[in-house]
Write an enzyme that holds these catalytic residues in place. Structure first.
Site, PDB file in Angstrom:
ATOM      1  N   ASP A  80       0.758  -1.477   0.095  1.00  0.00           N
ATOM      2  CA  ASP A  80      -0.077  -0.017  -0.043  1.00  0.00           C
ATOM      3  C   ASP A  80       0.973   1.171  -0.052  1.00  0.00           C
ATOM      4  O   ASP A  80       1.913   1.361   0.739  1.00  0.00           O
ATOM      5  CB  ASP A  80      -0.983  -0.044   1.174  1.00  0.00           C
ATOM      6  CG  ASP A  80      -1.713   1.245   1.307  1.00  0.00           C
ATOM      7  OD1 ASP A  80      -2.848   1.112   0.480  1.00  0.00           O
ATOM      8  OD2 ASP A  80      -1.499   1.949   2.140  1.00  0.00           O
ATOM      9  N   GLU A 115       1.169  -0.223  -4.833  1.00  0.00           N
ATOM     10  CA  GLU A 115       0.229   0.966  -5.189  1.00  0.00           C
ATOM     11  C   GLU A 115       1.011   2.220  -5.437  1.00  0.00           C
ATOM     12  O   GLU A 115       1.033   2.985  -4.190  1.00  0.00           O
ATOM     13  CB  GLU A 115      -0.939   1.093  -4.229  1.00  0.00           C
ATOM     14  CG  GLU A 115      -2.000   1.984  -4.511  1.00  0.00           C
ATOM     15  CD  GLU A 115      -2.724   2.304  -3.170  1.00  0.00           C
ATOM     16  OE1 GLU A 115      -3.899   2.828  -3.374  1.00  0.00           O
ATOM     17  OE2 GLU A 115      -2.186   2.563  -2.061  1.00  0.00           O
ATOM     18  N   ASP A 157     -10.356   2.254  -3.043  1.00  0.00           N
ATOM     19  CA  ASP A 157     -10.316   3.828  -2.983  1.00  0.00           C
ATOM     20  C   ASP A 157     -10.811   4.535  -4.060  1.00  0.00           C
ATOM     21  O   ASP A 157     -11.561   5.613  -3.816  1.00  0.00           O
ATOM     22  CB  ASP A 157      -8.738   4.096  -2.941  1.00  0.00           C
ATOM     23  CG  ASP A 157      -8.213   3.669  -1.718  1.00  0.00           C
ATOM     24  OD1 ASP A 157      -8.623   3.789  -0.551  1.00  0.00           O
ATOM     25  OD2 ASP A 157      -6.763   3.229  -1.727  1.00  0.00           O
TER      26      ASP A 157
END
Length: 385
Positions: A127, A152, A235
């Site tokens: 992440d 990410e 998200d």
């Protein structure tokens, strides 16, 4: 957000339930990928200053029990100034962890290896990797040896003065490729470039799907084997909707990503909640039976405002866009495999020699009874037919 990293009890269940789930996947040939959120971390307690900066690892011993000295020194809201400066972008919602600290490196690596050996995870989704230098992703991958890892790295694409994405997004995809290289070269990255271009392209601007060199304009155009393509995630879509793909055009995106190079992903919401399971499953079956791979070759046949057509490995042809007439772009040797609103996919026909010969004979009005005369090979008079 992460806090007691060894404590896997949450509103979704407990550690035993998670292990059972991962085992069930393994028994069916599916590997599980853990979400590794290590740029920042939520504290368990306040220190003597009243600052939330005392961390608890979730074990009886002191593993991952950290204090403010393991927070980046320039994260002044939480740090005591004893840590190293941050090596990446700041995350405002929680303390940024000092990945230069060897204790951090060692204990996070141990925790990730515990996720593999005790829980059964096989890979990692890193992440917010913009929050720390890629050399640390490289280190954690080397220390834990996952079968798959993806980062990410979400940064904004380039926009013009009209508020629309610029045609040339080379800088954006090159930034992704640079992160991959600096993280060791084997890790993959979510292809935010392709997502941004594609969700603008399906709004009547499909010409965007061909770059100045004639190839795909996203990360899949320069580093397809390291590209994880996607339409939305927790998200960008779902309940947060920070950058959602146009919902009425989702299947055009899946027709693109599930037939093109890269490593395509499918969003849970779309598959289970939106009623797209059947259409998506047809596309995944086409990809599988035609052996489309992350580094498959793309030949773009058309990229106009209302029509995009591409051949992949000369095995399948994908069309997206509202235009119905594709002219002679699809050869007669291809047959329709699936279609839906504003998309179609063709496969190359896999007819046997005898089936093709029979078709030729029927076209030439040769009696079916004479078919056996040509069983030994192709007659010269039919060459080139």
């Amino acid at each position: 957000m992460p806090g007691r990293l060894y404590d896997l009890t949450s509103k979704y269940g407990n550690q035993d339930g998670l292990k059972a789930l991962v085992k069930a996947y393994q028994d069916n040939g599916i590997q599980s990928v853990a979400d590794i959120v290590i740029n920042h971390r939520c504290a368990e307690k306040q220190d003597e200053r009243g600052i939330w900066c005392i961390f608890e690892g979730g074990t009886p011993d002191d593993r991952l029990d950290w204090g403010p000295s393991l927070i980046c020194s320039d994260d002044t809201k939480y740090s005591d100034g004893k840590g190293n400066p941050d090596t990446g972008a700041d995350f405002g919602g929680a303390p940024d962890i000092d990945h230069k600290n060897t204790r951090v490196q060692s204990e996070l690596s141990d925790w990730m290896n515990w996720l593999k050996t005790e829980i059964g995870f096989s890979g990692w989704r890193f992440d917010f990797v913009r929050g720390y230098a890629p050399e640390f992703t490289k280190l954690y991958v080397a220390n834990t040896k996952p079968s798959f890892s993806v980062g990410e790295y979400w940064n904004s694409i380039a926009y013009g003065s009209d508020g629309k994405p610029e045609y040339n997004q080379d800088n954006h995809r090159n930034e992704l490729a640079g992160w991959i290289g600096n993280a060791g070269g084997e890790v993959t990255a979510f292809d935010f470039t392709t997502k941004g271009i594609l969700q603008a392209a399906v709004q009547g601007e499909l010409w965007r799907l061909k770059d100045s060199n004639g190839g795909p304009p996203g990360l899949i155009g320069i580093s397809p084997r390291n590209s994880v393509t996607f339409i939305d995630n927790h998200d960008t879509g779902s309940t947060q909707k920070l950058w959602p793909f146009p919902s009425d055009k989702a299947m055009q995106e899946y027709a693109y990503t599930l037939t093109h190079p890269g490593i395509p992903s499918i969003f849970y919401d779309h598959f289970f909640d939106w009623g797209l399971k059947e259409e998506i499953s047809k596309l995944t079956a086409i990809r599988s039976r035609n052996g489309i791979k992350p580094d498959s070759a793309v030949r773009i046949l058309a990229a106009d405002a209302d029509l995009y057509v591409a051949s992949i490995d000369d095995k399948i042809i994908t069309k997206i866009g509202p235009r119905l007439d594709v002219g002679n772009l699809v050869p007669p040797t291809f047959k329709i495999a699936t279609s839906g609103k504003d998309y179609s996919v063709w496969e190359k026909s896999q007819h046997s020699k005898s089936q093709l010969l029979e078709r030729i004979m029927v076209g030439r009005k040769i009696p079916r009874s004479q078919a056996g005369k040509f069983a030994g090979g192709w007659p010269k008079t039919f060459c080139g037919c």
